[in-house]
Design a protein around this motif. Sequence first.
Motif, mmCIF file in Angstrom:
data_model
loop_
_atom_site.group_PDB
_atom_site.id
_atom_site.type_symbol
_atom_site.label_atom_id
_atom_site.label_comp_id
_atom_site.label_asym_id
_atom_site.label_seq_id
_atom_site.Cartn_x
_atom_site.Cartn_y
_atom_site.Cartn_z
ATOM 1 N N ALA A 171 0.831 -1.208 0.000
ATOM 2 C CA ALA A 171 0.000 0.000 0.000
ATOM 3 C C ALA A 171 0.864 1.255 0.000
ATOM 4 C CB ALA A 171 -0.927 -0.014 1.213
ATOM 5 N N THR A 172 1.931 1.258 0.791
ATOM 6 C CA THR A 172 2.837 2.408 0.826
ATOM 7 C C THR A 172 3.476 2.634 -0.534
ATOM 8 O OG1 THR A 172 3.298 2.005 3.171
ATOM 9 C CG2 THR A 172 4.870 3.382 1.961
ATOM 10 N N ASP A 173 3.913 1.556 -1.172
ATOM 11 C CA ASP A 173 4.512 1.663 -2.496
ATOM 12 C C ASP A 173 3.520 2.202 -3.521
ATOM 13 O OD1 ASP A 173 6.873 0.684 -1.482
ATOM 14 O OD2 ASP A 173 6.564 -1.367 -2.196
ATOM 15 N N ALA A 174 2.237 1.882 -3.319
ATOM 16 C CA ALA A 174 1.203 2.342 -4.253
ATOM 17 C C ALA A 174 0.695 3.733 -3.914
ATOM 18 C CB ALA A 174 0.037 1.344 -4.248
ATOM 19 N N GLY A 175 1.229 4.347 -2.856
ATOM 20 C CA GLY A 175 0.804 5.685 -2.481
ATOM 21 C C GLY A 175 -0.532 5.736 -1.768
ATOM 22 N N LEU A 176 -0.946 4.620 -1.177
ATOM 23 C CA LEU A 176 -2.220 4.579 -0.458
ATOM 24 C C LEU A 176 -2.016 4.997 1.004
ATOM 25 C CD1 LEU A 176 -3.716 1.180 -1.716
ATOM 26 C CD2 LEU A 176 -4.060 3.477 -2.659
ATOM 27 N N PRO A 177 -3.001 5.648 1.608
ATOM 28 C CA PRO A 177 -2.909 5.987 3.029
ATOM 29 C C PRO A 177 -2.842 4.723 3.887
ATOM 30 C CG PRO A 177 -4.708 7.192 1.977
ATOM 31 C CD PRO A 177 -4.253 6.150 1.002
ATOM 32 N N THR A 178 -2.042 4.764 4.938
ATOM 33 C CA THR A 178 -1.942 3.635 5.862
ATOM 34 C C THR A 178 -1.858 4.153 7.286
ATOM 35 O OG1 THR A 178 0.481 3.565 5.887
ATOM 36 C CG2 THR A 178 -0.631 2.284 4.169
ATOM 37 N N THR A 179 -2.196 3.286 8.231
ATOM 38 C CA THR A 179 -1.951 3.547 9.640
ATOM 39 C C THR A 179 -1.465 2.250 10.263
ATOM 40 O OG1 THR A 179 -2.939 4.114 11.779
ATOM 41 C CG2 THR A 179 -4.405 3.193 10.142
ATOM 42 N N VAL A 180 -0.428 2.344 11.084
ATOM 43 C CA VAL A 180 0.158 1.176 11.738
ATOM 44 C C VAL A 180 0.426 1.512 13.198
ATOM 45 C CG1 VAL A 180 2.039 -0.513 11.745
ATOM 46 C CG2 VAL A 180 1.315 0.525 9.585
ATOM 47 N N MET A 181 0.075 0.604 14.093
ATOM 48 C CA MET A 181 0.404 0.769 15.503
ATOM 49 C C MET A 181 1.555 -0.158 15.858
ATOM 50 S SD MET A 181 -3.235 1.113 17.501
ATOM 51 C CE MET A 181 -2.469 1.818 18.962
ATOM 52 N N ALA A 182 2.529 0.344 16.594
ATOM 53 C CA ALA A 182 3.651 -0.462 17.067
ATOM 54 C C ALA A 182 3.379 -0.860 18.508
ATOM 55 C CB ALA A 182 4.945 0.329 16.967
ATOM 56 N N LEU A 183 3.309 -2.155 18.779
ATOM 57 C CA LEU A 183 2.939 -2.661 20.097
ATOM 58 C C LEU A 183 3.959 -3.661 20.609
ATOM 59 C CD1 LEU A 183 -0.855 -3.353 19.428
ATOM 60 C CD2 LEU A 183 0.146 -1.301 20.434
ATOM 61 N N SER A 184 3.980 -3.860 21.919
ATOM 62 C CA SER A 184 4.762 -4.931 22.517
ATOM 63 C C SER A 184 3.969 -6.235 22.452
ATOM 64 C CB SER A 184 5.100 -4.589 23.971
ATOM 65 O OG SER A 184 6.005 -3.514 24.058
ATOM 66 N N GLY A 185 4.619 -7.336 22.924
ATOM 67 C CA GLY A 185 3.962 -8.635 22.855
ATOM 68 C C GLY A 185 3.827 -9.086 21.425
ATOM 69 N N GLY A 186 2.747 -9.799 21.121
ATOM 70 C CA GLY A 186 2.530 -10.238 19.756
ATOM 71 C C GLY A 186 1.601 -11.425 19.684
ATOM 72 N N THR A 187 1.567 -12.052 18.521
ATOM 73 C CA THR A 187 0.777 -13.260 18.338
ATOM 74 C C THR A 187 1.549 -14.443 18.897
ATOM 75 O OG1 THR A 187 1.701 -13.688 16.148
ATOM 76 C CG2 THR A 187 -0.281 -12.320 16.256
ATOM 77 N N PHE A 188 0.819 -15.486 19.284
ATOM 78 C CA PHE A 188 1.500 -16.663 19.805
ATOM 79 C C PHE A 188 0.674 -17.931 19.604
ATOM 80 C CE2 PHE A 188 -0.298 -14.810 23.892
ATOM 81 C CZ PHE A 188 -1.283 -15.773 24.122
ATOM 82 N N ILE A 189 1.334 -19.058 19.781
ATOM 83 C CA ILE A 189 0.656 -20.344 19.874
ATOM 84 C C ILE A 189 0.437 -20.611 21.359
ATOM 85 C CG2 ILE A 189 0.664 -22.772 19.212
ATOM 86 C CD1 ILE A 189 3.185 -22.149 17.549
ATOM 87 N N ALA A 190 -0.813 -20.736 21.774
ATOM 88 C CA ALA A 190 -1.114 -21.106 23.154
ATOM 89 C C ALA A 190 -1.071 -22.619 23.270
ATOM 90 C CB ALA A 190 -2.486 -20.584 23.553
ATOM 91 N N LEU A 191 -0.279 -23.127 24.187
ATOM 92 C CA LEU A 191 -0.136 -24.559 24.414
ATOM 93 C C LEU A 191 -0.937 -24.920 25.664
ATOM 94 C CD1 LEU A 191 3.717 -24.787 23.759
ATOM 95 C CD2 LEU A 191 1.845 -25.061 22.118
ATOM 96 N N ASN A 192 -1.913 -25.790 25.526
ATOM 97 C CA ASN A 192 -2.858 -26.086 26.608
ATOM 98 C C ASN A 192 -2.192 -26.937 27.684
ATOM 99 O OD1 ASN A 192 -5.046 -26.565 28.219
ATOM 100 N ND2 ASN A 192 -6.387 -27.282 26.571
ATOM 101 N N THR A 193 -1.845 -26.282 28.787
ATOM 102 C CA THR A 193 -1.148 -26.977 29.878
ATOM 103 C C THR A 193 -2.079 -27.853 30.709
ATOM 104 O OG1 THR A 193 -1.465 -25.161 31.467
ATOM 105 C CG2 THR A 193 0.477 -25.053 30.037
ATOM 106 N N ARG A 194 -3.376 -27.841 30.398
ATOM 107 C CA ARG A 194 -4.339 -28.610 31.175
ATOM 108 C C ARG A 194 -4.363 -30.088 30.794
ATOM 109 N NH1 ARG A 194 -6.529 -24.119 29.009
ATOM 110 N NH2 ARG A 194 -7.211 -22.417 30.364
ATOM 111 N N ARG A 195 -3.810 -30.412 29.627
ATOM 112 C CA ARG A 195 -3.894 -31.801 29.167
ATOM 113 C C ARG A 195 -2.675 -32.147 28.318
ATOM 114 N NH1 ARG A 195 -8.940 -31.166 24.895
ATOM 115 N NH2 ARG A 195 -7.730 -30.868 22.969
ATOM 116 N N ALA A 196 -2.507 -33.453 28.078
ATOM 117 C CA ALA A 196 -1.390 -33.929 27.259
ATOM 118 C C ALA A 196 -1.557 -33.422 25.820
ATOM 119 C CB ALA A 196 -1.342 -35.449 27.278
ATOM 120 N N PRO A 197 -0.449 -33.171 25.122
ATOM 121 C CA PRO A 197 0.929 -33.401 25.571
ATOM 122 C C PRO A 197 1.544 -32.240 26.340
ATOM 123 C CG PRO A 197 0.971 -32.677 23.309
ATOM 124 C CD PRO A 197 -0.494 -32.756 23.687
#
Length: 521
Positions: free
Chosen positions: A271-297
């Motif tokens: 979008a930036t290369d095409a000259g389109l308006p953009t908005t981006v937020m910079a945040l801590s943390g992020g996406t993750f895989i949650a591993l279910n500690t309640r059961r195996a494995p």
Amino acid sequence: MMFSRSRLIVTAVVCGAVLALGACGGADPASSTGGATGEPVAGGHGRILMLSDPRSLDPATLGNAYATTGALGNALYGTLMTTDDAGEIQYTMAESFTTTDGGATFTLKLRPGLTFSDGTPLDAEAVKFDWDRLKDPATRATNLSEASMISSTEVVDSTTLKIAMAAPAPKYAHSVITSTLNWIASPAALQKGAQAFDAAPVGAGPFTLTSWTRQAAIELARNPRYWDAPRPYLDRLTLRTTSDTSQRFNTVLTGGADVAIESNPVNIEKATDAGLPTTVMALSGGTFIALNTRRAPFDDVRARQAVAAALDMDALNLAVYNGKGEPVDTLFSGTSPFHSDTPLRTTDKATAQRLFDELAAEGKPVTFTYSSAPTTENRNTAENIQAQLGAFKNVKVNVKVIEVTELAALRTTHDFDAATSSAFFQDPEPRLWTAFAAGSAANLSGINDQELNDALLAGRTGTSEQERAAAYKTVQQRLTELSPVVFLTRAEPSAIAGKNVGGLIQYGLGSLLPDQIWIQK
């Protein structure tokens, strides 16, 4: 043109975050290059592409973030508060939200004269009804964890609500801003039942419902009773959901939509290369895989540590985001006052294989199903993780793609092995607490560790930046040792728009504000 992602970037219409977020008495924002120029234009029909479909229009069931239904909630219900790009609170329908006792109690003051779209008052009684309702497990609220932090509420007068907390939470305003607590619906309309409310939701937002065709389009019209005139600028709004990355970008580029809420840094660069308006937020943390500690494995810490050590995040970034994403090496971004250089995890394939073999020798080979959201990047992430782990012995991964609403339901059913989730934030409170504290409904992994719980509490209640920094250093250490989740990529809540669009403004967790958007004719 180069843009820094260390702050909120708005290449559309802004006059500084404070003005743009409605904290300057309704003053209109000025213009900058990259989008529509000149003064905001009244009228027109805006078309927004979202990343997730709602299962109901009840604000309790919506999600107040970019990847869920933040734009829809803001459109129908408005906001009590927002944040600027530095995470500072900006008041909108609320005039203030204050504590004098370290977060044990709060006082919410509303603007006088607020009304719902049907003309009835949005007062302290309405806020009490909505917030008390969110605490009831029968409501099945998306943000039960945040609402349950409230012990009781008391109406002082029509514009004043006193809130007592179950435990001190000095930063609780951020819990409101980033959750459905920020959206107040008419108690009378809610009491008519779910079916009646979905047909005719009543809020105090900039738009009202015209029609909703499930899995298709949500049609909205300008609310003439909206408190912040002359907003909204648009007369009509259409919201649709598109989970395909390429389709989102191409639809905006070719004029089929005016705005697309975005989750993929590849599209932002295009979008930036095409000259389109953009908005981006910079945040801590992020996406993750949650591993279910309640059961195996994953009730065995070795299985969690093996998966964490096996994955090469640079390889995943290249496969999913063409190398344009930002792997989560540390819990806090470099600009955070709580940043620590200590890595969250380290790729160590030899250690991973040793742990997989050790578990298999005990009759516990690691086999699990990874539940993923249906967006392009989530599917590609799941498939890349499956491929990476496929190179190891004694581990097998199946991928199951489910809808976002089904992923949200896993908070209560706990019926999963591993699942797509996230913890991203400006201030770590409340998100780290809700994501990892024992007893929190949003603690998807189910991790329960006393040292981690104590550190989360210390980070929540600390009165100085130094106290909180020490606590969050411990939090990161325990997350590394326990591996209840495997962080993947920094979240970059974003939006792209057509060249004639102005007013791309986000708050909180990338929640887009439709009342700010305008279209140059």
